[in-house]
Design a protein around this motif. Sequence first.
Motif, PDB file in Angstrom:
ATOM      1  N   LEU A 116       0.125 101.992  82.274  1.00 41.55           N
ATOM      2  CA  LEU A 116      -1.122 102.174  81.783  1.00 41.55           C
ATOM      3  C   LEU A 116      -0.957 101.948  80.098  1.00 41.55           C
ATOM      4  O   LEU A 116      -2.099 101.706  79.644  1.00 41.55           O
ATOM      5  N   THR A 117       0.037 102.621  79.392  1.00 42.26           N
ATOM      6  CA  THR A 117       0.218 102.335  78.206  1.00 42.26           C
ATOM      7  C   THR A 117       0.321 101.018  77.784  1.00 42.26           C
ATOM      8  O   THR A 117      -0.081 100.532  76.882  1.00 42.26           O
ATOM      9  N   GLN A 118       0.956  99.981  78.659  1.00 38.52           N
ATOM     10  CA  GLN A 118       1.162  98.737  78.515  1.00 38.52           C
ATOM     11  C   GLN A 118      -0.178  98.000  78.473  1.00 38.52           C
ATOM     12  O   GLN A 118      -0.653  97.235  77.873  1.00 38.52           O
ATOM     13  N   ALA A 119      -1.201  98.501  79.443  1.00 35.13           N
ATOM     14  CA  ALA A 119      -2.634  97.917  79.566  1.00 35.13           C
ATOM     15  C   ALA A 119      -3.472  98.268  78.385  1.00 35.13           C
ATOM     16  O   ALA A 119      -4.274  97.379  77.962  1.00 35.13           O
ATOM     17  N   LEU A 120      -2.888  99.257  77.845  1.00 38.55           N
ATOM     18  CA  LEU A 120      -3.639  99.905  76.538  1.00 38.55           C
ATOM     19  C   LEU A 120      -3.167  99.208  75.138  1.00 38.55           C
ATOM     20  O   LEU A 120      -3.659  99.407  74.229  1.00 38.55           O
ATOM     21  N   GLY A 121      -2.261  98.311  75.417  1.00 41.31           N
ATOM     22  CA  GLY A 121      -1.687  97.903  74.491  1.00 41.31           C
ATOM     23  C   GLY A 121      -0.680  98.707  73.494  1.00 41.31           C
ATOM     24  O   GLY A 121      -0.347  98.536  72.409  1.00 41.31           O
ATOM     25  N   LEU A 122      -0.250  99.866  74.077  1.00 39.83           N
ATOM     26  CA  LEU A 122       0.576 100.645  73.179  1.00 39.83           C
ATOM     27  C   LEU A 122       2.276 100.602  73.779  1.00 39.83           C
ATOM     28  O   LEU A 122       3.026 101.455  72.895  1.00 39.83           O
ATOM     29  N   GLY A 123       2.416  99.468  74.545  1.00 37.12           N
ATOM     30  CA  GLY A 123       3.865  99.498  74.808  1.00 37.12           C
ATOM     31  C   GLY A 123       4.192 100.656  75.678  1.00 37.12           C
ATOM     32  O   GLY A 123       3.831 101.081  76.403  1.00 37.12           O
ATOM     33  N   THR A 124       5.618 100.656  75.649  1.00 39.60           N
ATOM     34  CA  THR A 124       6.396 101.903  76.739  1.00 39.60           C
ATOM     35  C   THR A 124       6.611 103.126  75.865  1.00 39.60           C
ATOM     36  O   THR A 124       6.854 102.788  74.512  1.00 39.60           O
ATOM     37  N   LEU A 125       6.574 103.928  76.128  1.00 39.45           N
ATOM     38  CA  LEU A 125       6.921 105.338  75.586  1.00 39.45           C
ATOM     39  C   LEU A 125       8.335 105.734  75.327  1.00 39.45           C
ATOM     40  O   LEU A 125       8.742 106.315  74.327  1.00 39.45           O
ATOM     41  N   PRO A 126       9.437 105.197  76.347  1.00 36.90           N
ATOM     42  CA  PRO A 126      10.677 105.904  76.102  1.00 36.90           C
ATOM     43  C   PRO A 126      11.272 105.028  75.049  1.00 36.90           C
ATOM     44  O   PRO A 126      11.065 103.974  74.591  1.00 36.90           O
ATOM     45  N   PHE A 127      12.361 105.878  74.336  1.00 37.65           N
ATOM     46  CA  PHE A 127      12.976 105.538  73.104  1.00 37.65           C
ATOM     47  C   PHE A 127      12.186 105.262  72.026  1.00 37.65           C
ATOM     48  O   PHE A 127      12.194 104.244  71.032  1.00 37.65           O
ATOM     49  N   THR A 128      10.969 106.238  71.844  1.00 35.04           N
ATOM     50  CA  THR A 128      10.134 106.209  70.751  1.00 35.04           C
ATOM     51  C   THR A 128       9.909 107.765  70.590  1.00 35.04           C
ATOM     52  O   THR A 128       9.962 108.457  71.423  1.00 35.04           O
ATOM     53  N   PHE A 129       9.182 107.918  69.218  1.00 35.18           N
ATOM     54  CA  PHE A 129       8.887 109.449  68.995  1.00 35.18           C
ATOM     55  C   PHE A 129       7.935 110.007  69.844  1.00 35.18           C
ATOM     56  O   PHE A 129       7.917 111.108  70.070  1.00 35.18           O
TER      57      PHE A 129
END
Length: 225
Positions: A78-91
């Motif tokens: 879902l986050t990739q489809a929204l153009g947000l990339g992936t959440l692991p290893f991010t704040f």
Amino acid sequence: MFSDANLTAILLTAKLASIVTILLLLISTPIAWWLARTRCRAKVAIEALVAMPIVLPPSVIGFYLLVAMGPEGPVGQLTQALGLGTLPFTFSGLVIASIFYSLPFVVQPIQLAFENISEHYLEAAATLGASPLDRFLTIALPLALPGFLTGGILGFAHTVGEFGVVLMIGGNIPDVTRVVSVQIYDYVEALEYEQAWELSAIMIAFSFITLLLLYLFNPNKRKLA
């Protein structure tokens, strides 16, 4: 004691805990209110679900969140489809993981505070024409303030002290996900025990002050700590 690396880790930890605590108070309030007022048969099962992070190993929570938020997981897709990339290893991933991990420590004190509110107060306000929202905002919230203080303090402290979840989701990226607990782990791995002692001493002082504030604000609920 306050080297650049230590200061960065402390500030990042404080930032993470502050954001998570604010979000948890917003998320936990409707959950706690529903649990305190509902007569639904599923209440016990939902209470158990909310409380699961208390007994689950942090690595288990971190693993499932890592899978869910990874490239092949439903959240990750879902986050990739929204153009947000992936959440692991991010704040941002750390924030989400911390919310799941600390949720029961905020929900339970607020729920208990709501349950201790006498029904007579709400009924009296209803007879005077107060709407459900008015009764909640002007009666329930002020009377439950000690529960909110307890939940906020516990949520903040629990987020500061977490290790397994933040390591699984955030990894060990300087200035991004390397919080105090991970920094101490790094020092021990590098055999830099003096640095580890110093940061650990700060954590001990923080823990004592946290419990002191908890007891001062809510002396009747010490068992929650």
